[in-house]
Scaffold this active site. Sequence first.
Site, PDB file in Angstrom:
ATOM      1  N   SER A 181      60.130 -20.779 104.800  1.00  9.59           N
ATOM      2  CA  SER A 181      60.997 -20.239 103.529  1.00  9.59           C
ATOM      3  C   SER A 181      62.075 -20.557 103.119  1.00  9.59           C
ATOM      4  O   SER A 181      62.790 -21.206 103.966  1.00  9.59           O
ATOM      5  CB  SER A 181      61.063 -18.444 103.878  1.00  9.59           C
ATOM      6  OG  SER A 181      61.883 -17.818 102.931  1.00  9.59           O
ATOM      7  N   TYR A 221      63.959 -12.045 109.453  1.00  8.17           N
ATOM      8  CA  TYR A 221      63.018 -13.001 108.697  1.00  8.17           C
ATOM      9  C   TYR A 221      63.714 -14.354 108.639  1.00  8.17           C
ATOM     10  O   TYR A 221      62.922 -15.233 108.807  1.00  8.17           O
ATOM     11  CB  TYR A 221      62.789 -12.385 107.333  1.00  8.17           C
ATOM     12  CG  TYR A 221      61.767 -13.175 106.481  1.00  8.17           C
ATOM     13  CD1 TYR A 221      60.504 -13.114 106.760  1.00  8.17           C
ATOM     14  CD2 TYR A 221      62.201 -13.858 105.555  1.00  8.17           C
ATOM     15  CE1 TYR A 221      59.531 -14.008 106.138  1.00  8.17           C
ATOM     16  CE2 TYR A 221      61.258 -14.840 104.762  1.00  8.17           C
ATOM     17  CZ  TYR A 221      60.091 -14.542 104.943  1.00  8.17           C
ATOM     18  OH  TYR A 221      59.209 -15.343 104.065  1.00  8.17           O
TER      19      TYR A 221
END
Length: 254
Positions: free
Chosen positions: A139, A152
């Site tokens: 990501s 995250y």
Amino acid sequence: MQFEQALNAEYRDKIIWVTGVGQGIGLAVAKHFHALGAKVIGFDRHFSEPDALYKQIVCDLAQPEQVEQILAELIEQQLAPYNLIYVAGVLEMGELEALSLSQWQHCHNVNAASLFAFIKHCGAHFKQQRVGSLVTIGSNAADTPRQQMGAYCASKAAATQLTLTAGIEWANFGVRCNVIAPGSTLTPMQTGMWQDEQGAQRVIDGFAEQYKLGIPLQKIATPEEIAHSAVFLASNLSSHTTMQVLTIDGGATF
């Protein structure tokens, strides 16, 4: 046309492992490899389109110990992969003081610890065969902090460094490891954060109050756009590319 022919020739009847195939990017990746003639072994808790899979492996990637046992059995059954595409990921939202330890651990188990299990069990096979490729879907949040996304961001940073470390350890065996770092992509994870039909436009415009830039290309990525890049990076068409992070976020983190 030559690219498509080369991919078909490379992947025909090859075993490809793909995690997170139940939906989103993982499903798009699985379908793309299937269309190229590969035998896709998919890992997830639920499967929405099993026709794209050669074999379904029901597992909970939040339980790395369970994953290790499953992978060992697959390799014993001569079902080790030609390529490994680790897509599975979860998002736990919340400010750092509000996040529970279980939320933190859930994020890290799925996004990083189970990736470690896959790397550990595929490593000996890849090195022995002196062929193979790992593509991890990370990501852009791995190196760009996001409010309420601490677990995250940290887990995706761990996944990125795990992949790059595998790349340097396996390079002398001709095995390549790369990361794709998407930004906002049209998946259930993304749409689950939207409050109304204006959610997509808000993401494109950015959130100034959260110090989050918008998307210069003025659109959200599709799972297919990420899948196309994953198949290319995994293939021999990118045979001199390893230990790289390809950011695909429409310019959001330029």
